[in-house]
Design an enzyme around this catalytic site. Structure first.
Site, PDB file in Angstrom:
ATOM      1  N   SER A 144      31.235  30.058  52.763  1.00  0.00           N
ATOM      2  CA  SER A 144      30.024  29.852  53.567  1.00  0.00           C
ATOM      3  C   SER A 144      30.141  30.310  55.015  1.00  0.00           C
ATOM      4  O   SER A 144      29.126  30.367  55.705  1.00  0.00           O
ATOM      5  CB  SER A 144      29.654  28.374  53.559  1.00  0.00           C
ATOM      6  OG  SER A 144      28.468  28.197  52.849  1.00  0.00           O
TER       7      SER A 144
ATOM      8  N   LYS B 244      27.855  32.904  56.252  1.00  0.00           N
ATOM      9  CA  LYS B 244      26.420  32.659  56.523  1.00  0.00           C
ATOM     10  C   LYS B 244      26.031  32.859  57.989  1.00  0.00           C
ATOM     11  O   LYS B 244      25.038  33.533  58.260  1.00  0.00           O
ATOM     12  CB  LYS B 244      26.009  31.280  56.001  1.00  0.00           C
ATOM     13  CG  LYS B 244      25.971  31.269  54.473  1.00  0.00           C
ATOM     14  CD  LYS B 244      25.655  29.916  53.892  1.00  0.00           C
ATOM     15  CE  LYS B 244      25.621  29.994  52.371  1.00  0.00           C
ATOM     16  NZ  LYS B 244      26.324  28.914  51.708  1.00  0.00           N
TER      17      LYS B 244
ATOM     18  N   TYR C 233      25.305  38.699  48.170  1.00  0.00           N
ATOM     19  CA  TYR C 233      25.688  37.359  48.663  1.00  0.00           C
ATOM     20  C   TYR C 233      27.060  36.943  48.120  1.00  0.00           C
ATOM     21  O   TYR C 233      27.926  36.497  48.871  1.00  0.00           O
ATOM     22  CB  TYR C 233      24.604  36.344  48.259  1.00  0.00           C
ATOM     23  CG  TYR C 233      25.002  34.904  48.505  1.00  0.00           C
ATOM     24  CD1 TYR C 233      25.044  34.382  49.792  1.00  0.00           C
ATOM     25  CD2 TYR C 233      25.360  34.069  47.438  1.00  0.00           C
ATOM     26  CE1 TYR C 233      25.425  33.066  50.023  1.00  0.00           C
ATOM     27  CE2 TYR C 233      25.742  32.744  47.662  1.00  0.00           C
ATOM     28  CZ  TYR C 233      25.775  32.254  48.946  1.00  0.00           C
ATOM     29  OH  TYR C 233      26.156  30.957  49.175  1.00  0.00           O
TER      30      TYR C 233
ATOM     31  N   TYR D 281      27.496  21.010  56.264  1.00  0.00           N
ATOM     32  CA  TYR D 281      26.914  20.364  55.077  1.00  0.00           C
ATOM     33  C   TYR D 281      26.232  19.056  55.481  1.00  0.00           C
ATOM     34  O   TYR D 281      25.656  18.968  56.553  1.00  0.00           O
ATOM     35  CB  TYR D 281      27.991  20.143  53.999  1.00  0.00           C
ATOM     36  CG  TYR D 281      28.698  21.412  53.596  1.00  0.00           C
ATOM     37  CD1 TYR D 281      27.995  22.498  53.094  1.00  0.00           C
ATOM     38  CD2 TYR D 281      30.075  21.542  53.706  1.00  0.00           C
ATOM     39  CE1 TYR D 281      28.638  23.670  52.715  1.00  0.00           C
ATOM     40  CE2 TYR D 281      30.738  22.701  53.327  1.00  0.00           C
ATOM     41  CZ  TYR D 281      30.003  23.756  52.832  1.00  0.00           C
ATOM     42  OH  TYR D 281      30.633  24.911  52.468  1.00  0.00           O
TER      43      TYR D 281
ATOM     44  N   VAL E 165      33.541  26.250  51.277  1.00  0.00           N
ATOM     45  CA  VAL E 165      34.195  25.504  50.192  1.00  0.00           C
ATOM     46  C   VAL E 165      35.645  25.919  49.940  1.00  0.00           C
ATOM     47  O   VAL E 165      36.361  25.248  49.210  1.00  0.00           O
ATOM     48  CB  VAL E 165      33.408  25.592  48.852  1.00  0.00           C
ATOM     49  CG1 VAL E 165      32.147  24.783  48.914  1.00  0.00           C
ATOM     50  CG2 VAL E 165      33.140  27.025  48.471  1.00  0.00           C
TER      51      VAL E 165
END
Ligand code: GLU
Length: 506
Positions: A150, A153, A278, A330, A348
């Protein structure tokens, strides 16, 4: 004129390294300045130049200038103690201690929903720090690659904003924390992803980056941006993780189709391509060593501290950090913003990228995750960092904050006091000299050339000040770096009154 100033500036730095005032220094003197301040020579032009000298070979002023030429500002700041982390050694010691303490934590579990991610050694632990002046600290397995997951992102979001505009991008993605799991099947009331830091928003950013190119070209484009962000290191892409994620990505496909059904994407988007792009972004590999430079580039408003090149627009970085602060951790984002108070993004794989604007970037990697999906050691490291240092964005509001600020020199008060004392002597301001003395400033203090307030008074013919010093038993015969006493200075300047006064005490 400017040239002369330049010459004097660097001459003073050279002299400060020239221990015996012999007009020469050695390779180790230059290395020491950089190392003591945490600046790694690896990859810097200074290193290449220094390699041309043996350790016993003297270096004269003109050679010194040649050696430092390509990293002149960095070297000057390091030599003068002007890099952002002033007290590098004590900061670095404390950080190592926090690393050792948090290493003892063994709770949490490695993510397993992407099968390939389970194969990692759960005990891995690496922490890297890079300041906006490229001072670095590296602890643990800092050269071991891991997938960024992540943490792609925020970067993909920045690339989309730089390519279009913030207004355009936010026609397709919101700016609000979702309050729901990172991959939950949910969109905001307009049918858009809540923000770019969760999966739906991450997929949306991918749909906006270079849509006219093929998937492979888009991946190559993103990799080249990571290369620039990390100071010139082209990253790898973990094929096994990419394929493993693609095979088990029902949830991300579901999110994609849900957005497609809501007509959330720009026109003509090929969803399969976007998801493929992605998954590949998530499988990009970094080490903490490299990722800390990426974080430092964000801390430095988009300019890579190693190369000095602008990679992202500062307004884009500002927007990205705002979203990282509110949505980057998160379902722990609110708690993290409250307790740690720094923009961060976790992934993660157990990675955590933290940005301290205008100071430094951190990359932490430890694969065991807590129930909310954040690295257990990573979060604990950040909390301890904030307990010790005043890096929380609102720490500056606390006037009585007992935390240590590594951006300020430990002896700042003393250095400023001595500077004021010399100025007061130069102006003959006895009242101020008295005030400074009562604040605890030692009237016998020396500057970096070993000159004292008495030298200044003698040079400026400040007889009343000299009188004051005599009455207060200040030492009158100190020798400066060049072996001159205050009496020598008074004689050289033909300051008859000062000479007369000082001679009676010679
Ligand atoms: N590739 C992961 C996914 O889409 C990224 C998740 C994360 O790191 O938060 O599920």
């Amino acid at each position: 004129m400017e040239n002369q100033y330049f010459q004097n500036e660097y001459q003073s730095i050279f002299s400060s390294l020239d221990r015996r005032a012999a007009g020469r220094i050695y390779k180790r003197d230059i290395i020491q300045v950089m190392e003591e301040n945490g600046v790694l020579l690896e990859g810097l032009r200074i290193q290449q130049k220094l390699d041309e000298y043996t350790s016993e070979q003297p270096i004269q002023f003109f050679e010194f200038i040649e050696i430092i030429q390509k990293n002149m500002t960095l070297f000057k700041k390091a030599a003068r103690g002007e890099l952002v982390l002033k007290n590098f050694n004590s900061f670095s010691k404390k950080v190592s201690q926090i690393y050792e303490d948090t290493m003892q934590i063994n709770s949490g579990a490695v993510a397993s929903y992407i099968p390939e991610l389970k194969r990692v050694n759960p005990n891995e632990y690496a922490v890297s720090i890079c300041s906006i002046d490229s001072q670095q600290i590296h602890l643990g397995s800092v050269d071991t690659p891991f997938c960024i997951q992540s943490t792609c992102k925020p970067i993909n979001y920045c690339l989309a904003v730089d390519e279009h505009t913030s207004d355009y991008v936010h026609q397709y993605v919101g700016r609000e924390p979702s309050g729901r799991g990172f991959n939950e099947l949910t969109l905001n009331s307009e049918g858009l992803p809540h923000n770019p830091m969760i999966n739906s928003g991450g997929i949306m950013s991918c749909s906006l980056i270079q849509p006219q190119l093929s998937v492979n070209e888009r991946v190559a484009y993103v990799l080249s941006k990571w290369e620039s962000l990390s100071g010139g290191f082209f990253p790898g892409l973990n094929q096994a993780v990419y394929l493993s994620e693609k095979e088990t990505a029902d949830r991300n496909f579901a999110l994609g189709y849900m957005m497609k059904e809501k007509k959330a994407f720009p026109k003509n988007v090929n969803l399969e391509d976007v998801l493929d792009f992605y998954f590949q972004s998530c499988a990009i590999e970094q080490t903490t060593k490299r990722l800390s430079v990426v974080a430092a580039t964000l801390a430095n408003s988009g300019v890579c501290p190693i190369t000095g090149n602008r990679v992202l627009e500062s307004s884009t970085v500002k927007n990205c950090l705002s979203l990282m602060l509110s949505c980057g951790m998160y379902d722990y984002s609110g708690e993290f913003a409250f307790n740690v108070g720094l923009p961060a993004k976790s992934g993660v794989s157990g990675v955590l990228m933290v940005v301290i604007p205008n100071v430094m970037g951190l990359a932490i990697w430890s694969p065991r995750l807590d129930l909310l999906g954040n690295s257990v050691r990573g979060v604990s490291f950040c909390k301890q960092l904030i307990e010790n240092f005043n890096f929380h964005i609102y720490d500056s509001l606390l006037s009585q904050d007992p935390k240590y600020d590594p951006r300020r020199p430990q002896n700042e008060k003393k250095v400023n006091g001595v500077r004021k004392l010399f100025e007061a002597v130069r102006n003959g301001n006895i009242n101020e000299i008295r005030q400074l003395s009562s604040q605890g400033i030692d009237l016998n203090s020396k500057n970096y050339d070993f000159r004292t307030a008495v030298h200044i008074a003698a040079t400026e013919n400040q007889v009343e000040v000299l009188q004051y010093f005599i009455e207060h038993s200040v030492v009158l015969t100190t020798k400066d770096r060049w072996g001159n006493t205050p009496l020598d200075d008074a004689k050289r300047n033909h300051n008859e009154d000062a000479v007369k006064l000082l001679l009676t005490f010679d």
